[in-house]
Structures are given as structure tokens and as C-alpha cells.
Enzyme design. Structure first.
Site, PDB file in Angstrom:
ATOM      1  N   HIS A 172      -4.929  -8.907  -3.824  1.00 57.56           N
ATOM      2  CA  HIS A 172      -4.388  -7.709  -4.730  1.00 57.56           C
ATOM      3  C   HIS A 172      -4.238  -6.468  -4.167  1.00 57.56           C
ATOM      4  O   HIS A 172      -3.286  -5.606  -4.620  1.00 57.56           O
ATOM      5  CB  HIS A 172      -5.397  -7.701  -5.910  1.00 57.56           C
ATOM      6  CG  HIS A 172      -5.030  -6.984  -7.153  1.00 57.56           C
ATOM      7  ND1 HIS A 172      -3.797  -7.200  -7.667  1.00 57.56           N
ATOM      8  CD2 HIS A 172      -5.818  -5.807  -7.657  1.00 57.56           C
ATOM      9  CE1 HIS A 172      -3.797  -6.442  -8.850  1.00 57.56           C
ATOM     10  NE2 HIS A 172      -4.912  -5.464  -8.687  1.00 57.56           N
ATOM     11  N   GLY A 219       0.522  -1.206 -14.413  1.00 58.72           N
ATOM     12  CA  GLY A 219       1.785  -1.840 -14.528  1.00 58.72           C
ATOM     13  C   GLY A 219       2.275  -1.644 -15.854  1.00 58.72           C
ATOM     14  O   GLY A 219       3.445  -1.244 -16.269  1.00 58.72           O
ATOM     15  N   HIS A 248       0.536  -0.457  -9.803  1.00 58.88           N
ATOM     16  CA  HIS A 248      -0.124  -1.230  -9.270  1.00 58.88           C
ATOM     17  C   HIS A 248      -1.211  -1.714 -10.271  1.00 58.88           C
ATOM     18  O   HIS A 248      -1.836  -0.955 -10.844  1.00 58.88           O
ATOM     19  CB  HIS A 248      -1.109  -0.939  -8.212  1.00 58.88           C
ATOM     20  CG  HIS A 248      -1.943  -1.815  -7.281  1.00 58.88           C
ATOM     21  ND1 HIS A 248      -3.221  -1.544  -7.299  1.00 58.88           N
ATOM     22  CD2 HIS A 248      -1.786  -3.095  -7.335  1.00 58.88           C
ATOM     23  CE1 HIS A 248      -3.978  -2.624  -6.606  1.00 58.88           C
ATOM     24  NE2 HIS A 248      -3.099  -3.672  -6.834  1.00 58.88           N
ATOM     25  N   SER A 249      -1.131  -3.116 -10.656  1.00 60.52           N
ATOM     26  CA  SER A 249      -2.150  -3.644 -11.430  1.00 60.52           C
ATOM     27  C   SER A 249      -2.337  -2.875 -12.700  1.00 60.52           C
ATOM     28  O   SER A 249      -1.415  -3.113 -13.582  1.00 60.52           O
ATOM     29  CB  SER A 249      -3.569  -3.631 -10.526  1.00 60.52           C
ATOM     30  OG  SER A 249      -4.592  -4.368 -11.127  1.00 60.52           O
ATOM     31  N   GLN A 250      -3.441  -2.322 -13.054  1.00 62.78           N
ATOM     32  CA  GLN A 250      -3.656  -1.973 -14.466  1.00 62.78           C
ATOM     33  C   GLN A 250      -2.382  -0.998 -14.906  1.00 62.78           C
ATOM     34  O   GLN A 250      -2.200  -0.768 -16.081  1.00 62.78           O
ATOM     35  CB  GLN A 250      -4.857  -0.881 -14.303  1.00 62.78           C
ATOM     36  CG  GLN A 250      -5.233  -0.522 -15.816  1.00 62.78           C
ATOM     37  CD  GLN A 250      -6.295   0.828 -15.684  1.00 62.78           C
ATOM     38  OE1 GLN A 250      -6.540   1.247 -14.553  1.00 62.78           O
ATOM     39  NE2 GLN A 250      -7.424   0.778 -16.579  1.00 62.78           N
TER      40      GLN A 250
END
Ligand SMILES: *[C@@H]1O[C@H](CO)[C@@H](O)[C@H](O)[C@H]1NC(C)=O
Ligand SMILES: *[C@@H]1O[C@H](CO)[C@@H](O)[C@H](O)[C@H]1NC(C)=O
Ligand SMILES: *[C@@H]1O[C@H](CO)[C@@H](O)[C@H](O)[C@H]1NC(C)=O
Length: 372
Positions: A348, A212, A208-210
């Protein structure tokens, strides 16, 4: 008589095993934990230099009563978060860990290095923390701030998403410090999660997010062990640090540190030639791609990828750039742009929003369709 008492003893022993292994009962998941990826280092703190362990991650393994899936799922949370993201939602509904356990997956939950239960040594880097305002604007009350065009579509956050709302307060209470140095963070995570896969063997990864880019790194370094990657709004877009907060330039396109291209991208990726292509529409940003013929992400291209983007998220303007960049570099990517698929209003933190299990179903179907 001897045989009879032996039999009773055996039955009692077996019963004990079932109860102990069952973590509260034989129909409950079994819970174990361990630390992996640590190394000793001599570090200076104040006036003294001594030996410490750094970079190890806390990992929790949850095993359902009946395992029906071939490989486990490794979750890697994003910035300022910990593994609790996937346990339950801030309003107390079942999270993705429960969902995938109920579908027969072994689940690994972990805290990134220097985060949550994974220790931070004060001599390494600097810690920062996201404020209530950061969380409201980027995650929970995005429609009232309107910082990107799609933010007005945000309807799936449970509650008002602002300080004082009990659901926001529960989420905010779970936010923790994070390493300010993103290059250091990527290096530590790539190392720790590579060590985790070396220990547990083949697995599906959900980032997730960072995290990735951490998933891209592990996919590159251990393409034989990473069976697939589901990237929930992966950190991006290519080359341009991190929006809406501009971070360091992503030298290697999708990562800060080296990832394998063929032909070689050269020292510090200086042989990567890029071109900016116009935005797809007025609600999205322009993308930086490679000049054709594009170099291929040789190892990552062996790993099937699903990218998921919420309709109202701050990633909505640019995740398509990451998808197109990966595809150009030879990676097989399915793109679930949720709004286009009739799943509306997500921000998000989509795995903890009101329709979190609808999106989990989408992931479940994809995981079931990928054979490698
Ligand atoms: C730290 O220093 C001690 C004493 O010099 C040494 O025995 C030890 O191997 C060192 N540890 C590491 C990880 O370098
Ligand atoms: C560390 O060194 C400084 C300067 O020499 C000294 O004043 C201080 O007392 C030392 N602190 C400790 C904990 O030894
Ligand atoms: C890569 O870039 C860093 C930072 O700019 C620099 O220190 C290093 O020497 C470069 N390495 C190569 C091989 O060019």
C-alpha cells in the site's frame, strides 16, 4: 565612480536575492509555506466558550530552480500519515516530491485538517492512532500475516517491516493521530483542498488511500481547476466503507458526502440504484455498480484519472471495483494495475517502497500524456 559603486551595489543585491530565493543555493528548490482554508468559530472547551480557528491546512510549496511544467502537483496523503510521506522514504532515499521537482514540477505538500502541522481543536471529533500491529499487517509485513490472497506477493517493502527494524521504526515514528469520524474528515478535507485550489489555481492532484475520495470531491467541486487526478489506491470500494476495516457506508458510491450525478442522485443519493456483480476472479471481491442506465458523475467526468494499485496490497482485491464504477459513471480512467504491467511486489505504501521511483516514472509518463 558613482556609477561603478551603484553597479557593485546592484550586483550584491541581485546576488543576495539569488541566495535567499534559492534556499541553500540557486540549484536547490525554493521552499515557502502558508496556511489555507481556516475559519473562525466559537467553540466550548471545558467551562469556557471562545473564538478559535479551525480547518486550516499547512501547505508547503516547493519550487524547482527551473519550472518546466504548466501546472503544479498537489499531494494529499492518506490515513494516519502527513506530507512527510512524499519527502523521503523511511530508509532515506529520495521521495516523490524530489522526483517531480527534478522533472520541473512545482510541488505542494500539505497535512490534512487536524493532522500533523494542521491544528486539531479538541472539541471537534475524536482522535485515533494506528498501532504497530495495524501498520505491520496492512502496510509493511503483509506477507507474514496473509490477510488477503495477494499479500504473499509483497516483496518491495525495504527491511523486515516489523518493530525493531530501523526502517519500520522510522516509518512508525512518523505515524500520527487521525480524526475518527470519517464523514467529518471528508467534509473538512473537501473544504480545505477546495480552498487551496482557489488560492493556487489549476493543478494536478495526487491522492493516496483515505484521501482518494477527497480528490473525487475536489474534482467534483472544482472540475475547472483539477487538471487530472492520480489516485494511489483510493479509499474504497464503492459503497462498502473501507476494507479490511469496515467503515461507514459510502452513500454516494465513491464518497460519503454529495457528489454531482446527472440525472440527480436525489436526497442522500436515494435515487442511486445498485446491483452487485460477481468477482472478476477468486482473488478479488464482487463489486457494487449502478443499474444501467447509470447516472453520470457530471463534473468529475471532466477530469482525467489514473488509478494505481500495488500487486500485493490490501487494495488488490477491490480497486478494480472503483475503476469500473468510475468508468460506468462516465469518468475517463486509466488503470495501472502494477502487477499486470510487470511492476511486481508492491504494497500500500508503494511511493516509499524499494521501487518507488519506477512507479513515479509511470505517473510522470501519464501526466505528460494528459492534456486538458
Ligand atoms: C464569536 O463570538 C464573538 C462574541 O460574541 C463574536 O464577536 C464573533 O463574531 C463570533 N465569531 C464567530 C466566528 O462567530
Ligand atoms: C468548571 O466548572 C466546574 C463546575 O462548575 C468547576 O468545579 C471548575 O472549577 C471549573 N473549571 C474552571 C477551569 O473554571
Ligand atoms: C440524509 O440522511 C441523514 C442521516 O441518515 C438524515 O439525517 C437526513 O435527514 C437525510 N436527508 C435527506 C434529505 O433525506
Amino acid at each position: 565612480m558613482k556609477l561603478f559603486t551603484d553597479l557593485i551595489t546592484l550586483l550584491l543585491l541581485l546576488w543576495d536575492r539569488v541566495v535567499v530565493a534559492g534556499y541553500g543555493g540557486e540549484d536547490q528548490p525554493r521552499r515557502e509555506f502558508f496556511y489555507v482554508g481556516g475559519e473562525y468559530a466559537n467553540l466550548t472547551l471545558g467551562n469556557t466558550t471562545a473564538q478559535f480557528m479551525i480547518n486550516q491546512i499547512y501547505v508547503e510549496k516547493l519550487t524547482p530552480p527551473i519550472v518546466t511544467q504548466e501546472h503544479p502537483i498537489v499531494f494529499i496523503h492518506g490515513s494516519g500519515q502527513t506530507a512527510t510521506n512524499f519527502l523521503e522514504t523511511p530508509d532515506g532515499r529520495p521521495g516523490w516530491a524530489s522526483f517531480f521537482l527534478s522533472h520541473g514540477y512545482v510541488v505542494y505538500l500539505s497535512d490534512q485538517p487536524a493532522r500533523g502541522r494542521s491544528p486539531w481543536h479538541p472539541s471537534i471529533g475524536t482522535m485515533i492512532t494506528l498501532s504497530t500491529s495495524d501498520i505491520e499487517k496492512a502496510f509493511t509485513a503483509t506477507s507474514s500475516h496473509g490477510l488477503w490472497p495477494q499479500s504473499r506477493l509483497h516483496t518491495q517493502w525495504p527491511g523486515t517491516g516489523t518493530v525493531g527494524d530501523p526502517i519500520f521504526d522510522a516509518l512508525y515514528a512518523s505515524q500520527v493521530q487521525l480524526q475518527a469520524d470519517e464523514l467529518l474528515s471528508e467534509a473538512q478535507n473537501a473544504k480545505a483542498y477546495t480552498a487551496l485550489l482557489d488560492k493556487i489555481g489549476p493543478a494536478y492532484i495526487i491522492t493516496h488511500s483515505q484521501s482518494g475520495p477527497y480528490g473525487w470531491r475536489v474534482g467534483d467541486l472544482r472540475s475547472h481547476l483539477v487538471k487530472s487526478i492520480v489516485a494511489l489506491e483510493p479509499g474504497g470500494p464503492p459503497f462498502i466503507g473501507r476494507l479490511p476495516y469496515i467503515g461507514p457506508r459510502r452513500t454516494w458510491g465513491i464518497t460519503y458526502h454529495e457528489i454531482t450525478y446527472e440525472p440527480s442522485a436525489g436526497p442522500n443519493a436515494t435515487h442511486l440504484e445498485t446491483v452487485t456483480i460477481p468477482a472478476k476472479d477468486e482473488d478479488r471481491i464482487e463489486c457494487i455498480m449502478q443499474v444501467e442506465p447509470a447516472k453520470k458523475l457530471r463534473n468529475l467526468a471532466q477530469v482525467p484519472v489514473l488509478v494505481i494499485t500495488g500487486e500485493a496490497s490490501y487494495h488488490a482485491p477491490y480497486d478494480y471495483c472503483t475503476v469500473e464504477y468510475l468508468r460506468q459513471a462516465g469518468v475517463e480512467v486509466e488503470y495501472a494495475d502494477l502487477g499486470q504491467e510487470g511492476i511486481h511486489g508492491n504494497g500500500h505504501m508503494l511511493f516509499m517502497e524499494k521501487n518507488n521511483l519506477v512507479i513515479a516514472e509511470r505517473v510522470l509518463r501519464w501526466l505528460g500524456s494528459v492534456h486538458r
